[in-house]
Design an enzyme around this catalytic site. Sequence first.
Site, short mmCIF file in Angstrom:
data_model
loop_
_atom_site.label_atom_id
_atom_site.label_comp_id
_atom_site.label_asym_id
_atom_site.label_seq_id
_atom_site.Cartn_x
_atom_site.Cartn_y
_atom_site.Cartn_z
N PHE A 12 -9.44 4.22 -3.94
CA PHE A 12 -9.22 5.04 -5.14
C PHE A 12 -8.61 4.26 -6.29
O PHE A 12 -8.72 4.66 -7.45
CB PHE A 12 -8.35 6.26 -4.80
CG PHE A 12 -6.87 5.99 -4.75
CD1 PHE A 12 -6.06 6.23 -5.85
CD2 PHE A 12 -6.27 5.51 -3.60
CE1 PHE A 12 -4.69 6.00 -5.81
CE2 PHE A 12 -4.91 5.27 -3.54
CZ PHE A 12 -4.11 5.52 -4.65
N LYS A 13 -7.98 3.13 -5.99
CA LYS A 13 -7.34 2.34 -7.05
C LYS A 13 -8.37 1.86 -8.09
O LYS A 13 -8.02 1.60 -9.23
CB LYS A 13 -6.62 1.13 -6.45
CG LYS A 13 -5.59 1.45 -5.36
CD LYS A 13 -4.38 2.16 -5.90
CE LYS A 13 -3.39 2.55 -4.82
NZ LYS A 13 -2.64 1.46 -4.23
N ASP A 14 -9.64 1.76 -7.69
CA ASP A 14 -10.68 1.34 -8.63
C ASP A 14 -10.82 2.30 -9.79
O ASP A 14 -11.24 1.91 -10.88
CB ASP A 14 -12.04 1.23 -7.92
CG ASP A 14 -12.12 0.08 -6.94
OD1 ASP A 14 -11.58 -0.99 -7.24
OD2 ASP A 14 -12.73 0.26 -5.88
#
Length: 480
Positions: free
Chosen positions: A123-125
């Site tokens: 999810f950091k993307d």
Amino acid sequence: MRYQSTRGNSPQQSFLEILLGGLAPDGGLYLPTQYPQVTPAQLDSWRGLSYADLAYEVLSLYCDDIPQADLRAILRKTYTEQVYCNGRPQDNAKDITPIHWLGEEHGTRIGLLSLSNGPTLAFKDMAMQLLGNLFEYTLKKKGQQLNILGATSGDTGSAAEYAMRGKEGVKVFMLSPRGKMSSFQSAQMYSLQDPNIFNLAVAGVFDDCQDIVKAVSNDHAFKANNKIGTVNSINWGRVVAQVVYYFQGYLLATKSSNEKVSFTVPSGNFGNVCAGHIARMMGLPIEHLIVATNENNVLDEFFRTGIYRARKSAETLHTSSPSMDISKASNFERFVFDFMGQDGKATAGMFKQVDEAGGFDISKDIVFKELGKYGFQSGRSTHQNRLDTIRNIDQQYGVMIDTHTADGVKVAREHLQLGIPMLVLETALPIKFEETIQEALGRPAECPPAFKDIKSKPQRVENIDADVGQVKAFITTHLI
């Protein structure tokens, strides 16, 4: 839009003035002086927008010093099906963060908000790809360079490095806890050979890495002389970018703004769920924000008892959901600032107690009784809970989930509310934690073709002690 420090002793600044930095000069974190409000009619008018255009509607409320045409172009460049296609094939990939409905349990729909289809499968993307483009835009405009110092417990590092590799005017120095990430996470980071990427494996845990980043950020002379910035979730740009997918999840899960939705968020550093808190403060009809922790349950303990007790490095457990192996939740300070009525002096005093005494206790204060109005609930899980949940979701729905998402599903099921959809934020694809998937299911995790040979590639990493001086020396040596 102006931004203030949570510790109340730094001058207010604009979005672009704080974008490239991290901590405020007084050691606090930046927050807007007020949260812009979104009306039900405005919310309904956003239904059907592309993710990029929804992001523009939300972020333009916070980034008013970027020309509108430039901001829209950056967002349309960032949020494309081509960029977010590295994970599972999805019929609704155009949504960028589609909902994968699992089914109905106890009269409540439960689904996964798919956040892990970006370049590094986490999810950091969602925020990091935007930061990479914003940084490049800003640096080019100002004719400047930036040296990013970050800390990762697993996913932030690879997301930052993949977003910043090859970016003009940017170098990345990423600290990670040696031997504390999954083999896939380590390989993702350490296999990068780009000359502007430097990986430092620290002898310690994530909190040691995070403490070093904060210490360097608080050395204002070193920070200025070496043009140090950060991509950790202490960076406001990271947090505000994540606000968008709460709006997207809500709009996909509802037909009108009269409905409510709850979100369960696997949480370690409080950045992901802090974005949900901000969305709720803006008027998004969120019933509950459920904080799901693993055995490192500092946040769960606080929401249940009013006692915030940061653990020392030796007390921080290494678990099978390692990205949440955090015992000092940096972004928690942003929420504390809000529930203390945006009183910077009081917030500074509370975090001085964290530094000096290891925590604070508001269990008997009237402010603790008012926590309910912010919609938070919490829970925790264990390794066995993760194994059981991974098996159950696989058997019941034919869906393979990673260990952190399993933490979320387990806790979400304890907080289902009749008639209110529950969205669990999927945090990573299962391949990133393949050892536990094999243990749970007796078969390997599915691996996207682009990553089939990731662990056999040459790795480039420097081992280093948990020492601020050594990190500073490494940075200055490699800036020459």
